[in-house]
Scaffold this motif. Structure first.
Motif, PDB file in Angstrom:
ATOM      1  N   PHE A 119       0.831  -1.201   0.000  1.00  0.00           N
ATOM      2  CA  PHE A 119       0.000   0.000   0.000  1.00  0.00           C
ATOM      3  C   PHE A 119       0.871   1.258   0.000  1.00  0.00           C
ATOM      4  CE2 PHE A 119      -2.050   3.411   2.407  1.00  0.00           C
ATOM      5  CZ  PHE A 119      -3.201   3.609   1.641  1.00  0.00           C
ATOM      6  N   TRP A 120       1.906   1.271   0.815  1.00  0.00           N
ATOM      7  CA  TRP A 120       2.773   2.452   0.904  1.00  0.00           C
ATOM      8  C   TRP A 120       3.507   2.694  -0.410  1.00  0.00           C
ATOM      9  CZ3 TRP A 120       8.099   3.269   0.587  1.00  0.00           C
ATOM     10  CH2 TRP A 120       8.534   4.524   1.017  1.00  0.00           C
ATOM     11  N   LEU A 121       4.035   1.616  -1.022  1.00  0.00           N
ATOM     12  CA  LEU A 121       4.742   1.763  -2.294  1.00  0.00           C
ATOM     13  C   LEU A 121       3.797   2.215  -3.406  1.00  0.00           C
ATOM     14  CD1 LEU A 121       7.120  -1.336  -2.270  1.00  0.00           C
ATOM     15  CD2 LEU A 121       7.759   1.066  -2.056  1.00  0.00           C
ATOM     16  N   GLY A 122       2.579   1.688  -3.391  1.00  0.00           N
ATOM     17  CA  GLY A 122       1.610   2.124  -4.386  1.00  0.00           C
ATOM     18  C   GLY A 122       1.258   3.589  -4.233  1.00  0.00           C
ATOM     19  N   TYR A 123       1.115   4.029  -2.989  1.00  0.00           N
ATOM     20  CA  TYR A 123       0.821   5.443  -2.730  1.00  0.00           C
ATOM     21  C   TYR A 123       1.974   6.332  -3.206  1.00  0.00           C
ATOM     22  CZ  TYR A 123      -0.155   9.685  -0.046  1.00  0.00           C
ATOM     23  OH  TYR A 123      -0.388  10.978   0.334  1.00  0.00           O
ATOM     24  N   GLN A 124       3.198   5.927  -2.920  1.00  0.00           N
ATOM     25  CA  GLN A 124       4.361   6.696  -3.355  1.00  0.00           C
ATOM     26  C   GLN A 124       4.478   6.710  -4.880  1.00  0.00           C
ATOM     27  OE1 GLN A 124       6.351   8.531  -1.443  1.00  0.00           O
ATOM     28  NE2 GLN A 124       5.146   7.967   0.354  1.00  0.00           N
TER      29      GLN A 124
END
Length: 229
Positions: free
Chosen positions: A82-87
Motif C-alpha cells: 500500500f505504501w509503495l503504491g501510494y508513493q
C-alpha cells in the motif's frame, strides 16, 4: 480450457522470442546432421545435440520467484504494498519530463543503472559462477513480482497500460542485453570482454531511453488513463 490454451500460447511465444534473440534452445534436443568422411565412404551420421538445462534454470528461478513474490507481497506485506503504491501514484502525479541534461543523465546512470549491469556482467566472467547468474535472474523475478503486485493493488485495471508505460521502451534494450549476456556465459565465449563492451552499449541505450523517452511516454499514459484510476 481457454485459460490453459492462452497460458501455453504465452509461454510458447516468450520462449521462442528468447530463442530468436539468443540462439539458445533452452534444453530442447535438436537433431542435426554432419558429414563424416573416411577412407572407404562418406556417410551422414545422426547425432543428438547435448541438452543444457542452465537456460531452464534461469527461467525456472525467474518465474518461481516472480509468483512467490506476488504471494508473499499479498499475504505478508500488504502495508508495504500500500505504501509503495501510494508513493508511486504521487510520483506519477508530480512527473515532469523537463529538459534533457547530459550531466543529470550521467548521474542517473551512475547512481541507478550501473550496478544492476556490472553485477551480472562481473558474475558471468567467472567459469565457476554457473549458479550465480540464475540466482540473479531469480532476484529479478522477485523484484518484478513485487512491482506488479504494487501496481495492481494501487491502480487496478489501469495497471496494465501503466506497467507498459513504465517499462517501455527501455525494457527492450535491458532484456536484450541480459539475455545475450546469459547466452555468452553459457557458450563460454573467449571474446567475453569484447562482447561485454558491445552489450554495455545496448544497456546504455536502454538507460538513455529510460531517462529521455520514458518520462514523456509515462506522462502521456498517466494522463490518458487517469480517469479510470
Amino acid at each position: 480450457m481457454i485459460l490453459s490454451i492462452f497460458s501455453h500460447f504465452i509461454v510458447y511465444f516468450f520462449v521462442h522470442i528468447v530463442i530468436f534473440l539468443t540462439g539458445y534452445d533452452f534444453g530442447i534436443v535438436r537433431i542435426y546432421w554432419y558429414r563424416e568422411e573416411d577412407k572407404m565412404k562418406s556417410a551422414f551420421v545422426q547425432r543428438k545435440r547435448p541438452s543444457n538445462s542452465r537456460g531452464n534454470l534461469h527461467l525456472i528461478l525467474f518465474s518461481g520467484l516472480f509468483f512467490f513474490s506476488i504471494l508473499f507481497a499479498n499475504l505478508r506485506c500488504p502495508d508495504a504494498v500500500f505504501w509503495l503504491g501510494y508513493q508511486t501514484e504521487n510520483s506519477l502525479m508530480l512527473l515532469d519530463p523537463g529538459e534533457f541534461s547530459w550531466r543529470m543523465f550521467a548521474l542517473f546512470f551512475l547512481k541507478y543503472r550501473l550496478l544492476p549491469w556490472l553485477l551480472p556482467a562481473f558474475l558471468g566472467y567467472f567459469p565457476k559462477s554457473s549458479l550465480l547468474l540464475p540466482a540473479y535472474s531469480g532476484w529479478l523475478g522477485g523484484i518484478f513480482g513485487f512491482f506488479a503486485t504494487t501496481l495492481i493493488r494501487q491502480f487496478g485495471l489501469a495497471s496494465l497500460p501503466l506497467t507498459a508505460a513504465i517499462l517501455l521502451p527501455q525494457i527492450i534494450f535491458y532484456a536484450l542485453a541480459y539475455l545475450l549476456l546469459i547466452h555468452n556465459k553459457l557458450r563460454r565465449c573467449r571474446a567475453y570482454l569484447i562482447k561485454i563492451l558491445i552489450l554495455t552499449g545496448i544497456w546504455l541505450s536502454g538507460v538513455l531511453c529510460e531517462y529521455a523517452v520514458n518520462p514523456w511516454l509515462l506522462e502521456k499514459a498517466y494522463g490518458l488513463f487517469r480517469h479510470i484510476l
